[in-house]
Design a protein around this motif. Structure first.
Motif, short mmCIF file in Angstrom:
data_model
loop_
_atom_site.label_atom_id
_atom_site.label_comp_id
_atom_site.label_asym_id
_atom_site.label_seq_id
_atom_site.Cartn_x
_atom_site.Cartn_y
_atom_site.Cartn_z
N UNK A 276 0.85 -1.20 0.00
CA UNK A 276 0.00 0.00 0.00
C UNK A 276 0.88 1.25 0.00
N UNK A 277 0.36 2.30 -0.60
CA UNK A 277 1.03 3.61 -0.53
C UNK A 277 0.15 4.53 0.30
N UNK A 278 0.74 5.14 1.30
CA UNK A 278 -0.04 6.02 2.17
C UNK A 278 0.20 7.47 1.78
N UNK A 279 -0.86 8.26 1.83
CA UNK A 279 -0.71 9.71 1.66
C UNK A 279 -0.82 10.31 3.06
N UNK A 280 0.27 10.90 3.51
CA UNK A 280 0.39 11.31 4.91
C UNK A 280 0.61 12.81 4.98
N UNK A 281 -0.06 13.47 5.92
CA UNK A 281 0.14 14.93 6.09
C UNK A 281 0.61 15.19 7.52
N UNK A 282 1.50 16.16 7.69
CA UNK A 282 1.95 16.49 9.03
C UNK A 282 3.18 17.37 9.00
N UNK A 283 3.70 17.63 10.19
CA UNK A 283 4.97 18.38 10.25
C UNK A 283 6.06 17.49 9.69
N UNK A 284 7.02 18.13 8.96
CA UNK A 284 8.02 17.33 8.26
C UNK A 284 8.83 16.47 9.22
N UNK A 285 9.09 16.99 10.43
CA UNK A 285 9.89 16.16 11.36
C UNK A 285 9.08 14.95 11.83
N UNK A 286 7.74 15.09 11.95
CA UNK A 286 6.92 13.94 12.36
C UNK A 286 6.82 12.93 11.24
N UNK A 287 6.78 13.43 9.99
CA UNK A 287 6.72 12.53 8.84
C UNK A 287 8.00 11.70 8.78
N UNK A 288 9.16 12.36 9.04
CA UNK A 288 10.43 11.62 9.03
C UNK A 288 10.39 10.48 10.04
#
Ligand SMILES: Nc1ncnc2c1ncn2[C@@H]1O[C@H](COP(=O)(O)OP(=O)(O)OP(=O)(O)O)[C@@H](O)[C@H]1O
Ligand SMILES: Nc1ncnc2c1ncn2[C@@H]1O[C@H](COP(=O)(O)OP(=O)(O)OP(=O)(O)O)[C@@H](O)[C@H]1O
Lengths: 228, 228
Positions: free
Chosen positions: B211-223
């Motif tokens: 699966x590919x997830x589309x994720x939104x958030x602060x860049x440091x949280x995404x990392x």
């Protein structure tokens, strides 16, 4: 630590090399232009003046250890093709090459390029899309027919809460974030506009005239939503 | 109907002109190269061979009615600057110009350009970002420090439901969509992989390996999320 080589540091190639360096990666740059090499040598790990089409030049550099090579040459397709072939023969895992036309792409992937980029064309498409729908600031195509866009709050919805706007059942799209510019005092006490982002805004959130919504959905539903 | 003029139909300019035409817009193209004009005249409303730096050339063309002008000239900054100035004097509402360096941008905005694009640089940054984080397919910066990325399901979360993964409270990011490739039969009865997109996936949805997830958030949280 992964090693990167950028061959041809023009506008595209130099941006790749500089960004990789900023992310702390080891980057070697090869370019035939002395001034380019001069400029890049102050930024990246190593920059060498080299014409990659000259005989045996690539073999003499120990590039087989490189994990990723990015070929940023645009004006000389033959140089891009030969360089791609040699790098793959030397064992470079990932070769990324720039192309201008679809037939360039066909040749480059046939000789082993792992990824092919059309920098100018892709940006041209994005700019044209943003001109046609001026309320869209940026969009990312999740899959054919599905996208995420940043768009202004449609006139009819301004002043309503998200709950009242009931966007999912009325339009079939989802508001995943809201960006609002709010005045804040900077460190010198002067007022400046700063972005505040609210992820998954609650149903009670009121939609303001200057808010920017990040909306996901089928492209035809997004069109309908925007023109409300 | 809005009217567009594209001046300089190189790789970037021609992509703008073609995309606008595909969206049903009226597009005029000006370029000094005969072959470019030949090719574009088969696609856009009107294409003229013209060197915009020649005396009184732009005045003789009735461009004041144009709503948007896109200047795709990269190799001649003086031509871009002079053309921007003349178009704004003639009353063109929106002038979009291409730039290579920050100082180009300063000059072009001082003489009236409404929007300035760095096509090669922006794509170079994007490509470098995707090389450094190979699980990211694309990203859009919502605001400094906030982004949306498409990324693979982190190993630890594969096989869990979204409810079990509890992504929002554990990582501070939001999964806004899920893209899954499922085999389907095409019209000839052959099996092919087709994208299915689930917007705002329910808590019961199981996260699959591909699966590919589309994720939104602060860049440091995404990392943090990506490297779980
Ligand atoms: N044979 C070669 N060996 C090494 N470097 C090369 C070679 N050919 C071109 N280059 C370098 O590649 C870079 C890109 O130049 P080129 O004109 O080929 O592409 P471009 O598409 O105009 O680039 P961009 O749009 O990214 O500025 C230049 O810095 C040039 O010096
Ligand atoms: N003075 C001018 N008048 C009209 N057209 C021009 C002029 N100068 C350049 N052009 C055209 O602009 C287009 C873009 O060319 P140029 O080499 O300036 O930019 P570029 O940055 O290499 O373009 P791209 O990367 O989009 O291919 C070409 O088709 C060229 O013929």
């Amino acid at each position: 630590m992964k090693q990167y080589v950028v061959i041809g540091a023009g506008r595209f190639g130099s941006a790749v090399a500089i960004t990789l360096t900023q992310k702390g990666k080891q980057v070697m740059v090869l370019d035939k232009d002395e001034q380019v090499v001069q400029r890049m040598s102050e930024i990246v790990t190593q920059a060498l003046q080299v014409d990659v089409t000259a005989e045996n030049v690539l073999e003499s550099l120990d590039l087989g250890d490189m994990d990723v090579a990015v070929i940023g040459i645009g004006s000389n397709l033959e140089a891009s093709i030969l360089t791609t072939m040699q790098l793959k023969e030397m064992g470079v895992k990932t070769v990324v090459a720039k192309a201008t036309t679809r037939s360039d792409k066909k040749i480059l992937s046939r000789v082993g390029a792992d990824r092919i980029i059309f920098p100018e064309r892709d940006m041209g498409v994005r700019v044209a899309n943003s001109l046609v729908s001026p309320t869209i600031f940026d969009y990312i195509q999740v899959s054919p027919g599905f996208g995420i866009v940043e768009t202004k709050v449609p006139k009819d919805l301004q002043g309503q809460t998200l709950g009242e706007a009931n966007v999912r059942s009325r339009f079939g799209v989802d508001i995943v974030a809201l960006r609002r510019q709010a005045p804040r005092l900077d460190k010198n006490g002067e007022s400046e506009l700063k972005d505040t982002v609210i992820i998954a805004p609650p149903a009670t959130e009121v939609l303001g005239e200057n808010d920017i919504l990040v909306v996901i959905g089928e492209e035809k539903n997004i069109e309908k939503f925007k023109s409300t």
